[in-house]
Write a protein that holds these residues in place. Structure first.
Motif, PDB file in Angstrom:
ATOM      1  N   SER A 117       0.839  -1.194   0.000  1.00 36.25           N
ATOM      2  CA  SER A 117       0.000   0.000   0.000  1.00 36.25           C
ATOM      3  C   SER A 117       0.878   1.250   0.000  1.00 36.25           C
ATOM      4  O   SER A 117       2.020   1.227   0.438  1.00 36.25           O
ATOM      5  CB  SER A 117      -0.907   0.008   1.228  1.00 36.25           C
ATOM      6  N   GLY A 118       0.338   2.323  -0.524  1.00 34.72           N
ATOM      7  CA  GLY A 118       1.048   3.600  -0.499  1.00 34.72           C
ATOM      8  C   GLY A 118       1.910   3.849  -1.715  1.00 34.72           C
ATOM      9  O   GLY A 118       2.524   4.898  -1.840  1.00 34.72           O
ATOM     10  N   ILE A 119       2.023   2.874  -2.612  1.00 36.46           N
ATOM     11  CA  ILE A 119       2.846   3.089  -3.803  1.00 36.46           C
ATOM     12  C   ILE A 119       2.053   2.634  -5.025  1.00 36.46           C
ATOM     13  O   ILE A 119       1.345   1.630  -4.992  1.00 36.46           O
ATOM     14  CB  ILE A 119       4.206   2.360  -3.679  1.00 36.46           C
ATOM     15  N   LYS A 120       2.154   3.430  -6.092  1.00 37.56           N
ATOM     16  CA  LYS A 120       1.455   3.085  -7.329  1.00 37.56           C
ATOM     17  C   LYS A 120       2.461   2.364  -8.229  1.00 37.56           C
ATOM     18  O   LYS A 120       3.576   2.853  -8.418  1.00 37.56           O
ATOM     19  CB  LYS A 120       0.985   4.378  -7.976  1.00 37.56           C
ATOM     20  N   VAL A 121       2.064   1.201  -8.734  1.00 37.25           N
ATOM     21  CA  VAL A 121       2.985   0.455  -9.582  1.00 37.25           C
ATOM     22  C   VAL A 121       2.513   0.551 -11.027  1.00 37.25           C
ATOM     23  O   VAL A 121       1.371   0.241 -11.339  1.00 37.25           O
ATOM     24  CB  VAL A 121       3.068  -1.016  -9.124  1.00 37.25           C
ATOM     25  N   VAL A 122       3.409   1.029 -11.891  1.00 43.79           N
ATOM     26  CA  VAL A 122       3.055   1.209 -13.292  1.00 43.79           C
ATOM     27  C   VAL A 122       3.904   0.265 -14.136  1.00 43.79           C
ATOM     28  O   VAL A 122       5.138   0.294 -14.046  1.00 43.79           O
ATOM     29  CB  VAL A 122       3.334   2.671 -13.736  1.00 43.79           C
ATOM     30  N   GLY A 123       3.259  -0.564 -14.922  1.00 45.60           N
ATOM     31  CA  GLY A 123       4.005  -1.488 -15.783  1.00 45.60           C
ATOM     32  C   GLY A 123       4.266  -0.856 -17.135  1.00 45.60           C
ATOM     33  O   GLY A 123       3.391  -0.193 -17.701  1.00 45.60           O
ATOM     34  N   VAL A 124       5.489  -1.027 -17.655  1.00 48.07           N
ATOM     35  CA  VAL A 124       5.797  -0.482 -18.979  1.00 48.07           C
ATOM     36  C   VAL A 124       6.390  -1.582 -19.858  1.00 48.07           C
ATOM     37  O   VAL A 124       7.025  -2.513 -19.374  1.00 48.07           O
ATOM     38  CB  VAL A 124       6.797   0.698 -18.906  1.00 48.07           C
ATOM     39  N   ASN A 125       6.185  -1.444 -21.176  1.00 51.61           N
ATOM     40  CA  ASN A 125       6.721  -2.408 -22.131  1.00 51.61           C
ATOM     41  C   ASN A 125       8.004  -1.932 -22.780  1.00 51.61           C
ATOM     42  O   ASN A 125       8.801  -2.730 -23.233  1.00 51.61           O
ATOM     43  CB  ASN A 125       5.698  -2.693 -23.228  1.00 51.61           C
ATOM     44  N   SER A 126       8.170  -0.605 -22.862  1.00 50.28           N
ATOM     45  CA  SER A 126       9.330  -0.092 -23.589  1.00 50.28           C
ATOM     46  C   SER A 126       9.939   1.104 -22.869  1.00 50.28           C
ATOM     47  O   SER A 126       9.293   1.739 -22.030  1.00 50.28           O
ATOM     48  CB  SER A 126       8.922   0.320 -24.998  1.00 50.28           C
ATOM     49  N   VAL A 127      11.182   1.410 -23.232  1.00 53.62           N
ATOM     50  CA  VAL A 127      11.858   2.564 -22.644  1.00 53.62           C
ATOM     51  C   VAL A 127      11.106   3.832 -22.969  1.00 53.62           C
ATOM     52  O   VAL A 127      10.943   4.711 -22.120  1.00 53.62           O
ATOM     53  CB  VAL A 127      13.284   2.728 -23.218  1.00 53.62           C
ATOM     54  N   SER A 128      10.627   3.944 -24.226  1.00 53.89           N
ATOM     55  CA  SER A 128       9.972   5.205 -24.590  1.00 53.89           C
ATOM     56  C   SER A 128       8.722   5.418 -23.748  1.00 53.89           C
ATOM     57  O   SER A 128       8.440   6.529 -23.314  1.00 53.89           O
ATOM     58  CB  SER A 128       9.676   5.250 -26.087  1.00 53.89           C
ATOM     59  N   GLU A 129       8.008   4.321 -23.460  1.00 54.55           N
ATOM     60  CA  GLU A 129       6.819   4.418 -22.619  1.00 54.55           C
ATOM     61  C   GLU A 129       7.217   4.899 -21.210  1.00 54.55           C
ATOM     62  O   GLU A 129       6.599   5.799 -20.646  1.00 54.55           O
ATOM     63  CB  GLU A 129       6.188   3.026 -22.547  1.00 54.55           C
ATOM     64  N   ALA A 130       8.290   4.305 -20.683  1.00 48.65           N
ATOM     65  CA  ALA A 130       8.754   4.681 -19.345  1.00 48.65           C
ATOM     66  C   ALA A 130       9.165   6.150 -19.315  1.00 48.65           C
ATOM     67  O   ALA A 130       8.844   6.877 -18.374  1.00 48.65           O
ATOM     68  CB  ALA A 130       9.920   3.794 -18.930  1.00 48.65           C
ATOM     69  N   LEU A 131       9.857   6.593 -20.349  1.00 46.89           N
ATOM     70  CA  LEU A 131      10.329   7.976 -20.365  1.00 46.89           C
ATOM     71  C   LEU A 131       9.164   8.961 -20.459  1.00 46.89           C
ATOM     72  O   LEU A 131       9.189  10.017 -19.833  1.00 46.89           O
ATOM     73  CB  LEU A 131      11.297   8.202 -21.533  1.00 46.89           C
ATOM     74  N   ARG A 132       8.156   8.587 -21.239  1.00 43.94           N
ATOM     75  CA  ARG A 132       6.977   9.468 -21.329  1.00 43.94           C
ATOM     76  C   ARG A 132       6.369   9.653 -19.950  1.00 43.94           C
ATOM     77  O   ARG A 132       5.971  10.743 -19.568  1.00 43.94           O
ATOM     78  CB  ARG A 132       5.955   8.883 -22.299  1.00 43.94           C
ATOM     79  N   ILE A 133       6.320   8.581 -19.184  1.00 42.82           N
ATOM     80  CA  ILE A 133       5.715   8.669 -17.848  1.00 42.82           C
ATOM     81  C   ILE A 133       6.587   9.489 -16.893  1.00 42.82           C
ATOM     82  O   ILE A 133       6.119  10.433 -16.273  1.00 42.82           O
ATOM     83  CB  ILE A 133       5.472   7.251 -17.281  1.00 42.82           C
ATOM     84  N   VAL A 134       7.884   9.149 -16.801  1.00 39.52           N
ATOM     85  CA  VAL A 134       8.692   9.820 -15.771  1.00 39.52           C
ATOM     86  C   VAL A 134       9.041  11.254 -16.146  1.00 39.52           C
ATOM     87  O   VAL A 134       9.246  12.089 -15.271  1.00 39.52           O
ATOM     88  CB  VAL A 134       9.976   9.047 -15.397  1.00 39.52           C
TER      89      VAL A 134
END
Ligand code: TYD
Ligand code: MG
Length: 458
Positions: free
Chosen positions: A437-454
């Motif tokens: 609890s207290g943390i949101k877990v986001v799954g990503v498939n690619s680096v570009s997806e991860a970079l868009r999020i962070v």
């Protein structure tokens, strides 16, 4: 008497040759061969000792008792854990590390603790006089009657003292200073180190006494002299850290009695080494929150997750070839991840110098840090900070995909414990566990997806 024979031994890797050679065919180093005399007495004694310890017949495996080895524990839980739960009687353990990193200090502290429990301990120093060891002990506040100090380098004498006192724990500081009379080469040479170690192995096994050897490290970071030393002993521990940082890491790279890649963290204080029980907090203490080029990764160190900051600095190249440097991680990872960012994410990095650093003097080698390294690089390049309460976990493949990592649950738990609000993890890692609890877990498939999020480009 048999004819004296000489051989040439590579002082780096232990390769033997009948002739002198300029370059070692085994390890490729130049000018590492020295002449060593093979005396029949030496080799004979070695063969004798090797057989005398194995006066055994084949036994059925079901007939062998497998009670747990009684282990001797110290008051340093970090030290016990690295050894797999304490010191195993009769084990021979090699402790390597750069000069001045604190090997003698650590082992003297351990010796003192055991001696305070009324266990006789023999600390043999070939590098320091008994007085110097005493001065160090005073500094550490050691007062234990059962701690015996011996300044000696002759192995026969050392063995005689060990067999006389029958201590519960022995330290030989360092194996490179010890010599056997029947081996004619200089102390620290491959033959000396090998023969001395095998003799100490015999003493440890036949008397059930744990012996810790200090081993010096070469420029390249291997234990000086022979690699083969590592094969002979039961466990190999490295004590490492940057000299200018106060943190020291004790790491096991080989352990016949426990898991490897365990690590214990210590801090060098005025009055000796102190354990660090919550490493993540320490490594994140000085983090520059909200600065571009900084992300946090949850990396596994043995069985324990540690959160560490990864920094990157990307700046335009001023001389021909762009520089790619990495401190605290594999230097090949940086150009590889930059190529992925260029090809799969479209960042123009080829005219940029890149410096990547694992903060706090830690060394991280697992692939799970890839995503955080890539995000730090992208963040610095775009001069856009990531959110300070994001943590990134994931291996990056050459097609820009984010790949599954081990022990995701523990990593995310540690991040949640330290107050991180969001974890970017491989999508393939999402199944089969409950998110804390207290943390949101986001799954990503690619680096570009991860970079868009962070980088908040969604
Ligand atoms: P030492 O144990 O002698 O290193 P090694 O045996 O690996 O060569 O450690 C020496 C360094 O540690 C030295 O630079 C001083 C520092 N030190 C402290 O900061 N506090 C202490 O209590 C002690 C004993 C040493
Ligand atoms: Mg020392």
């Amino acid at each position: 008497m048999a004819k004296r024979k000489t051989k040439y031994v590579c002082q780096e890797c232990g390769y033997e040759s009948a002739k002198w050679m300029g370059k070692c065919p085994s390890c490729g180093n130049w000018n590492t061969f020295t002449e060593e005399v093979v005396t029949p007495a030496g080799s004979g004694a070695f063969r004798h000792s090797a057989t005398s310890t194995t006066a055994a017949k084949p036994q059925s495996i079901t007939a062998i008792h497998s009670e747990k080895e009684p282990r001797v524990t110290t008051n340093l839980p970090e030290f016990n854990r690295v050894l797999g739960g304490g010191i195993v009687p009769g084990s021979l353990v090699l402790v390597g590390g750069d000069p001045g990193i604190g090997k003698s200090t650590l082992l003297l502290q351990v010796s003192a603790q055991l001696a305070e429990k009324e266990l006789p301990v023999l600390y043999i120093s070939g590098e320091e006089s008994a007085r110097q060891t005493k001065l160090r002990a005073d500094r550490l506040g050691v007062k234990a009657d059962e701690l015996y100090v011996l300044s000696e380098t002759n192995l026969q004498d050392i063995v005689r003292h060990i067999e006389e006192i029958k201590p519960a724990f022995v330290v030989v500081d360092s194996i490179q200073t010890v010599y056997r009379e029947e081996v004619t080469s200089a102390p620290g040479s491959v033959s000396q180190v090998r023969e001395s170690t095998s003799e100490l192995m015999r003493v440890a096994k036949t008397n059930g006494i744990p012996i810790f050897l200090v081993g010096h490290v070469t420029k390249e970071g291997a234990i000086a002299g022979p690699r083969l030393l590592e094969h002979m002993v039961d466990a190999v521990l490295y004590f490492e850290g940057e000299r200018h940082h106060t943190f020291r890491i004790l790491r096991s790279v080989k352990n016949r009695f426990g898991s490897t890649n365990e690590m214990g963290i210590f801090e060098m204080k005025e009055e000796g080494l102190r354990e660090v029980t919550n490493p993540s907090e320490i490594f994140l203490e000085e983090r520059s929150q909200g600065a571009a080029g900084s992300t946090v990764v949850a990396s596994m160190e043995g069985t324990r997750p540690v959160l560490v900051e990864i920094q990157a600095l990307i700046s335009p190249t001023s001389f021909g070839n762009p520089r790619r440097m990495a401190t605290g991680t594999d230097h090949n990872r940086v150009p590889l991840l930059m190529a992925v960012l260029e090809k799969r994410v479209g960042l123009m990095l080829q005219n940029q110098d890149a410096y990547v650093k694992v903060a706090g003097g830690m060394r991280l080698d697992e692939p799970a840090i890839d995503l955080a390294v890539a995000a730090s690089i992208a963040s610095s390049f775009k001069d856009k900070p990531t959110k300070p309460d994001d943590v990134l976990i994931g291996e990056v493949g050459l097609t820009g995909e984010v790949r599954r990592v081990s022990r995701i649950e523990q990593r995310v738990q540690e991040a949640a414990k330290l107050g991180f609000k969001r974890a970017i993890v491989p999508k393939k890692n999402l199944d089969g566990w409950t998110t804390p609890s207290g943390i949101k877990v986001v799954g990503v498939n690619s680096v570009s997806e991860a970079l868009r999020i962070v980088l908040g480009e969604d």
